[in-house]
Design a protein around this motif. Structure first.
Motif, PDB file in Angstrom:
ATOM      1  N   GLU A  16       1.224  -1.202   0.017  1.00 28.09           N
ATOM      2  CA  GLU A  16      -0.024  -0.179   0.292  1.00 28.09           C
ATOM      3  C   GLU A  16       0.868   1.251   0.143  1.00 28.09           C
ATOM      4  O   GLU A  16       0.671   2.030  -0.585  1.00 28.09           O
ATOM      5  CB  GLU A  16      -0.530  -0.050   1.109  1.00 28.09           C
ATOM      6  CG  GLU A  16      -2.101  -0.745   0.680  1.00 28.09           C
ATOM      7  CD  GLU A  16      -1.709  -2.167   0.797  1.00 28.09           C
ATOM      8  OE1 GLU A  16      -0.853  -3.000   2.057  1.00 28.09           O
ATOM      9  OE2 GLU A  16      -3.035  -2.693   1.463  1.00 28.09           O
ATOM     10  N   SER A  53      -1.125  -8.007  -1.712  1.00 29.07           N
ATOM     11  CA  SER A  53      -1.624  -6.674  -1.657  1.00 29.07           C
ATOM     12  C   SER A  53      -0.459  -6.057  -3.297  1.00 29.07           C
ATOM     13  O   SER A  53      -1.549  -5.126  -4.212  1.00 29.07           O
ATOM     14  CB  SER A  53      -1.620  -6.034  -1.040  1.00 29.07           C
ATOM     15  OG  SER A  53      -1.640  -5.784  -0.030  1.00 29.07           O
ATOM     16  N   ASP A 205      -8.736  -7.318  -1.243  1.00 22.66           N
ATOM     17  CA  ASP A 205      -7.901  -7.302  -0.380  1.00 22.66           C
ATOM     18  C   ASP A 205      -8.016  -7.137   1.312  1.00 22.66           C
ATOM     19  O   ASP A 205      -8.689  -6.283   1.458  1.00 22.66           O
ATOM     20  CB  ASP A 205      -6.889  -6.540  -0.817  1.00 22.66           C
ATOM     21  CG  ASP A 205      -4.806  -7.445  -0.323  1.00 22.66           C
ATOM     22  OD1 ASP A 205      -5.477  -7.978  -0.080  1.00 22.66           O
ATOM     23  OD2 ASP A 205      -4.295  -6.068  -0.166  1.00 22.66           O
ATOM     24  N   GLU A 206      -7.330  -8.089   1.822  1.00 20.14           N
ATOM     25  CA  GLU A 206      -7.402  -7.155   3.248  1.00 20.14           C
ATOM     26  C   GLU A 206      -8.311  -7.951   4.236  1.00 20.14           C
ATOM     27  O   GLU A 206      -8.874  -7.352   5.084  1.00 20.14           O
ATOM     28  CB  GLU A 206      -7.091  -5.222   3.649  1.00 20.14           C
ATOM     29  CG  GLU A 206      -5.943  -5.152   3.138  1.00 20.14           C
ATOM     30  CD  GLU A 206      -4.622  -4.610   4.165  1.00 20.14           C
ATOM     31  OE1 GLU A 206      -4.937  -3.895   4.550  1.00 20.14           O
ATOM     32  OE2 GLU A 206      -3.880  -5.061   3.592  1.00 20.14           O
TER      33      GLU A 206
HETATM   34 MG   LIG Z   1      -1.026  -7.018   1.710  1.00 20.70          MG
END
Ligand SMILES: [Mg+2]
Ligand SMILES: Nc1ncnc2c1ncn2[C@@H]1O[C@H](COP(=O)(O)OP(=O)(O)OP(=O)(O)O)[C@@H](O)[C@H]1O
Length: 483
Positions: A16, A53, A205-206
């Motif tokens: 990120e 990610s 995601d996440e």
């Molecule tokens: Mg990640």
């Protein structure tokens, strides 16, 4: 020369942030990336820090350049905390629970897709998708509803209809209507037409962020999986890509049971020494100009000393990891900081070994935290090995394990997950989490060698025949393990 060491930027440890530092330039287009890009795979499975990610970020970039609508769903969109408070607590069990979650996910993703098309196509949406336009106007007009609200309100409509045996007859029709998403089903031909004009991709995601291990959280993820599988059949231009941490996946029974059925859709993230070397040397190249035509080894040796304790310096560093990109980036960055402090013109033994102390502590604690739902307080099991020799014969290991089970060796807090288990179970966990290496013969780079290997390097079906183990170097300094 001092300049070279301090000029290198290994990048941020999480994608990120790395995406704003240079990931676009030094991203490695792995086979995984290409298979996801071509929709041959739709579910990313990997441990912490293995690049889930990074893939998502780069896929988003790729699909945007292909003129698709890309929807990156973030944790704010699905808070497990909110889930707990938003759902009515019922005592009558959880019949058909997963299908309620699946239906709600489908509903949410369809509605978001329609809204996004409306935004993107404006007036031509009205003409291509008349009924959808009407549906949004009547049900989601200019609403400030968050994704989560849409999800919860659908789920609550279903939950609200679950009743005792008396009303069952009357309400079951309505319930069927909701499960089958009848309000939306008739809009699907329009959605297909829209997708043919402009592809749409959801990147989710996440899912592990804020994870609380509750039944609802499991249903939430299991429901999303089912929804994604079915939505991905709709059109080749309508795709849902999900990432999930491996340990979390293994812990959701409905997913795990279906794993074999959908195995062709899973992309497991794995790295080896060569690909990690490529990953780190690309970052060196990115930060120092004029290196493009040097080979990876030259780039590495511009910054790092040739050897650390008589071992090739990269091999030394990579042997301190479970082959995850984040670990390499972390250890290199910390070693670099020590080298700059010491005003060295290369990162050598002193810098790496002094960085290793903090690194080893962080990694030991992180691994324990990573398994906090499956094996709470795992670190207390690691602690039992404090001060021991790094290589351990099977008989000694079994002895330690049986003393743990009998309570003769104290783990500080009680580890409930060891209740009723035997020595082999403990050995197996220590292998699974990467703590133990097994001495065996394996084929590496087409060569057979007899050495210590970890789960990140080989898969072993039966640990029972392993006669010698050693503790993975990553944990050694923190636990004062003797070499
Ligand atoms: Mg990640
Ligand atoms: N293919 C790749 N090429 C270059 N760098 C990568 C690649 N994959 C991952 N990385 C880098 O490795 C680091 C860890 O990756 P990332 O943040 O994607 O892990 P993750 O699997 O999402 O971890 P978490 O489970 O903690 O979210 C980041 O710095 C990321 O940029």
């Amino acid at each position: 020369m001092l300049n070279d060491v301090s000029a290198v930027k290994f990048g941020a440890p999480a994608a990120e942030r790395d995406i704003n530092q240079g990931l676009k330039d030094y991203f490695i287009e792995t086979g995984a990336f290409n298979r996801l890009k071509n929709h041959r795979k739709t579910i990313i499975l990997g441990n912490r820090g293995t690049g889930k990610s990074a893939l998502m970020k780069m896929l988003a970039k790729h699909f945007r350049t292909e003129n698709a609508i890309v929807i990156e769903m973030t944790p704010e969109d699905y808070s497990y905390d909110l889930l707990q408070s938003a759902l009515k607590k019922e005592s009558d069990g959880s019949w058909a629970k997963v299908s309620a979650f699946t239906a709600s996910w489908k509903y949410l993703l369809y509605v978001i897709a329609l809204k996004k098309y409306q935004e993107a196509l404006k007036t031509s949406f009205k003409t291509t998708a008349k009924n959808s336009h009407k549906y949004l106007r009547n049900n989601h007009k200019g609403s400030q509803q968050s994704s989560f609200d849409i999800f919860i309100s659908y789920l609550n409509r279903i939950e609200g209809l679950k009743v005792g045996p008396y009303e069952a007859g009357i309400k079951s029709k309505e319930l069927q209507h909701l499960y089958k998403l009848e309000e939306i089903i008739e809009l699907l031909p329009e959605l297909k037409k829209l997708a043919a004009r402009k592809p749409i991709i959801f990147l989710i995601d996440e899912l592990d962020k804020g994870w609380d291990g509750s039944e609802d959280a499991k249903m939430f993820v299991a429901g999303l999986f089912q929804a994604a599988l079915s939505l991905n059949e709709l059109s080749s231009n309508f795709k849902v890509i999900i990432s999930l941490r491996k340990e979390l996946h293994d812990n959701i029974p409905t997913l795990y049971d279906d794993y074999q059925k959908n195995i062709d859709l899973f992309e497991g993230l794995e790295w080896d020494e060569d690909s990690l070397f490529q990953l780190i040397t690309k970052r060196i190249e990115h930060s120092i100009s004029g290196l493009a035509y040097r080979n990876p080894k030259e780039k590495w040796n511009l910054i790092f000393a040739e050897k650390i304790m008589d071992i090739d310096s990269f091999k030394y560093i990579v042997s301190r990891t479970l082959y995850r990109p984040r670990e390499i980036i972390q250890l290199c960055t910390e070693s670099q900081d020590r080298a700059i402090e010491k005003r060295r013109n290369k990162i050598g033994i002193n810098s790496v070994v002094s960085a290793e102390a903090k690194y080893s502590e962080n990694r030991t604690k992180d691994i324990s935290a990573e398994y906090k739902f499956q094996y709470p307080n795992l670190i207390n099991l690691f602690e039992v090995f404090r001060g021991k020799e790094c290589s351990i014969k099977r008989s000694e290991l079994e002895d330690i394990c049986s003393k743990i089970i009998l309570g003769d060796l104290k783990t500080g807090v009680k580890l409930n997950w060891l209740d009723g288990q035997n020595e082999e179970f403990i050995i197996n966990i220590l292998w699974q989490v990467g703590f133990l290496l097994a001495k065996t013969t394996a084929t590496v780079n087409n060569e057979q060698c007899h050495d210590y290997f970890g789960i990140h390097q080989i898969s072993l079906i039966n640990l029972g025949n392993i006669k010698e183990f050693s503790i993975h170097p990553m944990f050694r300094i923190f636990l004062g393990i003797k070499e």
